[in-house]
Design an enzyme around this catalytic site. Structure first.
Site: not given
Ligand code: LMR
Length: 394
Positions: A127, A208, A210, A243
């Site tokens: 991410w 993590d 999420a 989420k």
């Molecule tokens: C994403 O990966 O699109 C979400 O977790 C929103 C973000 O904050 O990046």
């Protein structure tokens, strides 16, 4: 004095929100930011959350401070949701945090206080907000290989080989489930092998999680984390309710510490809360209070689990339909991996230039690395979308 500043580069994911919103073309497709969407493209407030909010409004008689760790009932409920009913709670501590990002930062601050400048290993890719959050706390970031774009699968042997070169005391950030951005996940045998390497090298797992409930279900999605918790002496976790409770803008998450014993857990928790005090003092209450009420009330919890399961199954159906449309339109099995991935995302393996063409020529929005949000796939327009993707391939 601000004349010396250069503009900050836009966040690659969040920038898509504005671009998509301002695009006047009808039939535009939003596969960008990771928010769940229903068949009408809406991101609804979940039924149980709405009901909890009503009750909260009717019964809350004060808004005085709760303390640095936020809502203790929320923390207890989240600990159980994450670690399961059989976990040894005596050495686990949790602090409510402002969303998953807030939880990541709190854990990162704890690591920085434990070993200043420590290295945290991130999957390649990961991410995009992981590296800045870790660096903001003062940690060093390194990467372990994770994704093979050609096959859409995990480069597991290379991942393990790299982790075997890590130094004792390094932290390894693992996506608990629903890997973001790839959708390619570890199976339980692989989690067990990761645990072996963590133990062998003296590495700290930093999970993590999420998207719990978006992959294979609430418990299966936490199975890797729970396996680690049963084998390693120490573990840190950042979890998000954005989420699975759809409380995105309310900022609800939890930072958790599993230490060798209760006394060490208390000390680590005190350091993490001291970091919270300096960052934002106390977390916002509303969303966490609603989540706590949902988790504590049997009826609300059942309704939440039912709705979450509907969302998960819808994403699975969309995956299969999209993979089939891509097979039809490309006359190849190149994108079949989309059906076997789990979670909200898959990475299609397109170039930035192809992604850009999709946006400008077809009003199809995805992150520049070709990550798609599966929940945004148009149920009635799969072949059109697949055709557009195939058209930019050459
Ligand atoms: C994403 O990966 O699109 C979400 O977790 C929103 C973000 O904050 O990046």
């Amino acid at each position: 004095m601000f004349e010396t500043l250069q503009p900050a580069p836009a966040d690659k994911i969040l920038a898509l929100i504005g671009l998509y919103r301002n695009d006047p073309r009808p039939g535009k497709v939003d596969l960008g930011v990771g928010v769940y969407k229903d068949i009408d493209g809406k991101t609804p407030v979940m039924r149980a959350v709405r009901e909890a909010e009503k009750q909260l409004l009717a019964t809350q008689d004060t808004k005085t401070y709760l303390g640095l760790a936020g809502d203790t009932g929320f923390n207890a409920a989240m600990t159980k949701l994450t670690f399961g009913d059989k976990a040894d709670l005596s050495r686990i501590r949790a602090a409510q945090a402002p969303g998953g990002s807030g939880a990541l930062r709190l854990v990162a601050e704890l690591l920085q206080r434990t070993r200043p400048g420590a290295t945290v290993w991130l999957s390649d890719p990961t991410w995009p907000n992981h590296p800045p959050v870790m660096r903001a706390a003062g940690l060093e970031v390194r990467n372990y290989p994770y994704f093979d774009a050609a096959s859409g699968s995990v480069r597991f042997d290379e991942m393990l080989a790299t982790l075997r070169t890590a130094n004792s005391g390094d932290a390894v950030l693992l996506h608990g489930c629903c890997h973001n951005p790839t959708g390619a996940n570890l199976d339980l045998d692989q989690w067990a092998k990761v645990a072996d390497v963590l133990l062998e090298r003296g590495l700290l797992p930093f999970v993590d999680i999420a998207y719990q409930g978006f992959g294979e279900g609430l418990d299966v999605d936490a199975a890797g984390l729970r396996l680690l918790a049963g084998r390693v002496p120490e573990l840190v976790v950042a979890s998000s309710c954005s989420k699975n409770f759809a409380v995105y803008r309310d900022r609800v998450g939890a930072a958790m510490i599993m230490a060798k014993d209760g006394a060490q857990a208390d000390v680590a928790m005190s350091q993490m809360l001291a970091a919270a005090r300096a960052l934002y003092s106390m977390p916002p209450d509303h969303g966490a209070a609603a989540v706590r009420m949902v988790l504590e009330d049997a009826g609300l919890r059942k309704d939440w689990e039912t709705e979450l399961e509907e969302m998960r199954l819808r994403m699975l159906r969309l995956r299969v339909a999209f993979a089939e449309a891509l097979r039809r339109q490309s006359n190849s099995d190149r994108f079949d991996f989309v059906a076997s991935h789990r979670g909200m995302f898959s990475r299609l393996g397109l170039t930035e230039a192809q992604v850009e063409r999709l946006r400008t020529e077809h009003a199809v929005y995805m992150v520049g690395d070709s990550r798609i949000n599966v929940a945004g796939l148009p149920e009635d327009g799969m072949d059109d979308l697949a055709k557009a993707i195939v058209s930019v391939l050459d």
